[in-house]
Design an enzyme around this catalytic site. Structure first.
Site, PDB file in Angstrom:
ATOM      1  CE  LYS A  35      -3.876  -2.276   2.364  1.00  0.00           C
ATOM      2  NZ  LYS A  35      -4.791  -2.206   3.534  1.00  0.00           N
ATOM      3  CE1 TYR A  37      -9.329  -2.806   0.677  1.00  0.00           C
ATOM      4  CE2 TYR A  37      -8.694  -0.740  -0.352  1.00  0.00           C
ATOM      5  CZ  TYR A  37      -8.369  -1.866   0.380  1.00  0.00           C
ATOM      6  OH  TYR A  37      -7.068  -2.056   0.825  1.00  0.00           O
ATOM      7  CG  HIS A  43      -5.319  -6.230  -0.443  1.00  0.00           C
ATOM      8  ND1 HIS A  43      -6.532  -6.282   0.192  1.00  0.00           N
ATOM      9  CD2 HIS A  43      -5.405  -7.083  -1.505  1.00  0.00           C
ATOM     10  CE1 HIS A  43      -7.327  -7.118  -0.471  1.00  0.00           C
ATOM     11  NE2 HIS A  43      -6.669  -7.613  -1.498  1.00  0.00           N
ATOM     12  CD  GLU A  93      -8.754  -9.037  -3.793  1.00  0.00           C
ATOM     13  OE1 GLU A  93      -7.617  -9.468  -3.512  1.00  0.00           O
ATOM     14  OE2 GLU A  93      -9.594  -8.730  -2.934  1.00  0.00           O
ATOM     15  CB  THR A  95      -7.490  -5.550   9.853  1.00  0.00           C
ATOM     16  OG1 THR A  95      -8.063  -6.638   9.118  1.00  0.00           O
ATOM     17  CG2 THR A  95      -7.718  -4.246   9.129  1.00  0.00           C
ATOM     18  CG  ASN A 138      -3.559  -2.459   7.029  1.00  0.00           C
ATOM     19  OD1 ASN A 138      -3.375  -2.101   5.863  1.00  0.00           O
ATOM     20  ND2 ASN A 138      -4.676  -3.040   7.424  1.00  0.00           N
ATOM     21  NE  ARG A 154      -2.294  -5.705   7.302  1.00  0.00           N
ATOM     22  CZ  ARG A 154      -3.461  -6.167   6.867  1.00  0.00           C
ATOM     23  NH1 ARG A 154      -4.115  -7.072   7.572  1.00  0.00           N
ATOM     24  NH2 ARG A 154      -3.978  -5.725   5.728  1.00  0.00           N
TER      25      ARG A 154
HETATM   26  P1  IDP Z   1      -7.819  -6.726   5.616  1.00  0.00           P
HETATM   27  O1  IDP Z   1      -6.966  -5.787   4.765  1.00  0.00           O
HETATM   28  O2  IDP Z   1      -7.058  -7.229   6.798  1.00  0.00           O
HETATM   29  O3  IDP Z   1      -8.473  -7.828   4.809  1.00  0.00           O
HETATM   30  P2  IDP Z   1     -10.448  -5.444   5.731  1.00  0.00           P
HETATM   31  O4  IDP Z   1     -11.378  -5.581   6.890  1.00  0.00           O
HETATM   32  O5  IDP Z   1     -10.805  -6.161   4.462  1.00  0.00           O
HETATM   33  O6  IDP Z   1      -8.987  -5.836   6.240  1.00  0.00           O
HETATM   34  O7  IDP Z   1     -10.312  -3.876   5.416  1.00  0.00           O
HETATM   35  C1  IDP Z   1      -9.673  -3.435   4.252  1.00  0.00           C
HETATM   36  C2  IDP Z   1      -8.747  -2.295   4.617  1.00  0.00           C
HETATM   37  O8  IDP Z   1      -9.526  -1.183   5.057  1.00  0.00           O
HETATM   38  C3  IDP Z   1      -7.806  -2.577   5.787  1.00  0.00           C
HETATM   39  O9  IDP Z   1      -6.634  -3.280   5.377  1.00  0.00           O
HETATM   40  C4  IDP Z   1      -7.497  -1.194   6.295  1.00  0.00           C
HETATM   41  O10 IDP Z   1      -6.525  -0.532   5.478  1.00  0.00           O
HETATM   42  C5  IDP Z   1      -8.853  -0.500   6.108  1.00  0.00           C
HETATM   43  N1  IDP Z   1      -9.707  -0.583   7.294  1.00  0.00           N
HETATM   44  C6  IDP Z   1     -10.337  -1.676   7.778  1.00  0.00           C
HETATM   45  N2  IDP Z   1     -11.081  -1.373   8.870  1.00  0.00           N
HETATM   46  C7  IDP Z   1     -10.905  -0.038   9.062  1.00  0.00           C
HETATM   47  C8  IDP Z   1     -11.417   0.886  10.030  1.00  0.00           C
HETATM   48  O11 IDP Z   1     -12.193   0.537  10.933  1.00  0.00           O
HETATM   49  N3  IDP Z   1     -10.996   2.172   9.920  1.00  0.00           N
HETATM   50  C9  IDP Z   1     -10.156   2.595   8.921  1.00  0.00           C
HETATM   51  N4  IDP Z   1      -9.665   1.765   7.989  1.00  0.00           N
HETATM   52  C10 IDP Z   1     -10.022   0.467   8.062  1.00  0.00           C
HETATM   53 MG    MG Z   2     -10.023  -7.704   3.347  1.00  0.00          MG
END
Ligand code: IDP
Ligand code: MG
Length: 155
Positions: free
Chosen positions: A11, A51, A117, A128, A93, A114, A104
């Site tokens: 990212k 997303y 992806h 994807e 996450t 983080n 992470r």
């Molecule tokens: P993942 O990347 O671990 O699969 P997801 O829940 O799919 O996590 O969320 C996608 C991305 O959105 C996360 O990697 C993070 O960058 C962002 N994200 C997830 N939850 C939050 C939140 O509550 N606040 C802000 N950003 C978030």
């Molecule tokens: Mg995800």
């Protein structure tokens, strides 16, 4: 499980912090094969596609602002169980909750910034990979060290 392909994004925070090489090294050292790689800007339209499951969530606007804020490195990685192997390497996450040893956990302190992806399952990986790579950008090639990576009965 068998040989899988998965999409990884480094990212904008990872690229900006000059961690691309470090993170690519981790995937190489693990034994995954790079079958596609490019540097690109995620556009707002691409972000909404990527997303889709998060577009209606309150945090989506700031997530889109972040993911479009600078270039990302897209990687297509291949290996036995590559999808879950990569997810385990990433950690959860929220980087503050990620164990040391994960990407992470070792490099982040944010839930949003983080670093990586990774596709979360076979359907997501297929979708994807098709979003980020044209078919001809995904290579198939023999690895001369294959016999040192897996035993014959593991595939
Ligand atoms: P993942 O990347 O671990 O699969 P997801 O829940 O799919 O996590 O969320 C996608 C991305 O959105 C996360 O990697 C993070 O960058 C962002 N994200 C997830 N939850 C939050 C939140 O509550 N606040 C802000 N950003 C978030
Ligand atoms: Mg995800």
């Amino acid at each position: 499980m068998g040989i899988e392909r998965t999409l990884v994004l480094l990212k904008p925070d990872a690229v900006a912090r000059r961690l691309s090489g470090e993170l690519i090294s981790r995937f190489e050292q693990k034994g995954l094969t790079i079958v596609g790689m490019k540097l690109l800007h995620v556009t707002p339209a691409l972000s909404k596609q990527h997303y889709a499951e998060h577009v209606s969530k309150p945090f989506y606007p700031q997530l889109e602002a972040f993911i479009t804020s600078g270039p990302v490195v897209a990687l297509a990685l291949e290996g036995i169980g590559a999808i879950s192997v990569v997810r385990a390497m990433m950690g959860p996450t929220n980087a503050r909750e990620a164990a040391p040893g994960t990407i992470r956990g070792d490099f982040g302190t944010s839930r949003q910034m983080n670093l990586v992806h990774g596709s979360d399952g076979p359907d997501a990986a297929k979708k994807e990979l098709a979003v980020y790579f044209k078919p001809e950008e995904l290579l198939t090639y023999a690895n001369p060290l294959e016999g040192m990576l897996y035993a014959g009965d593991e595939k």
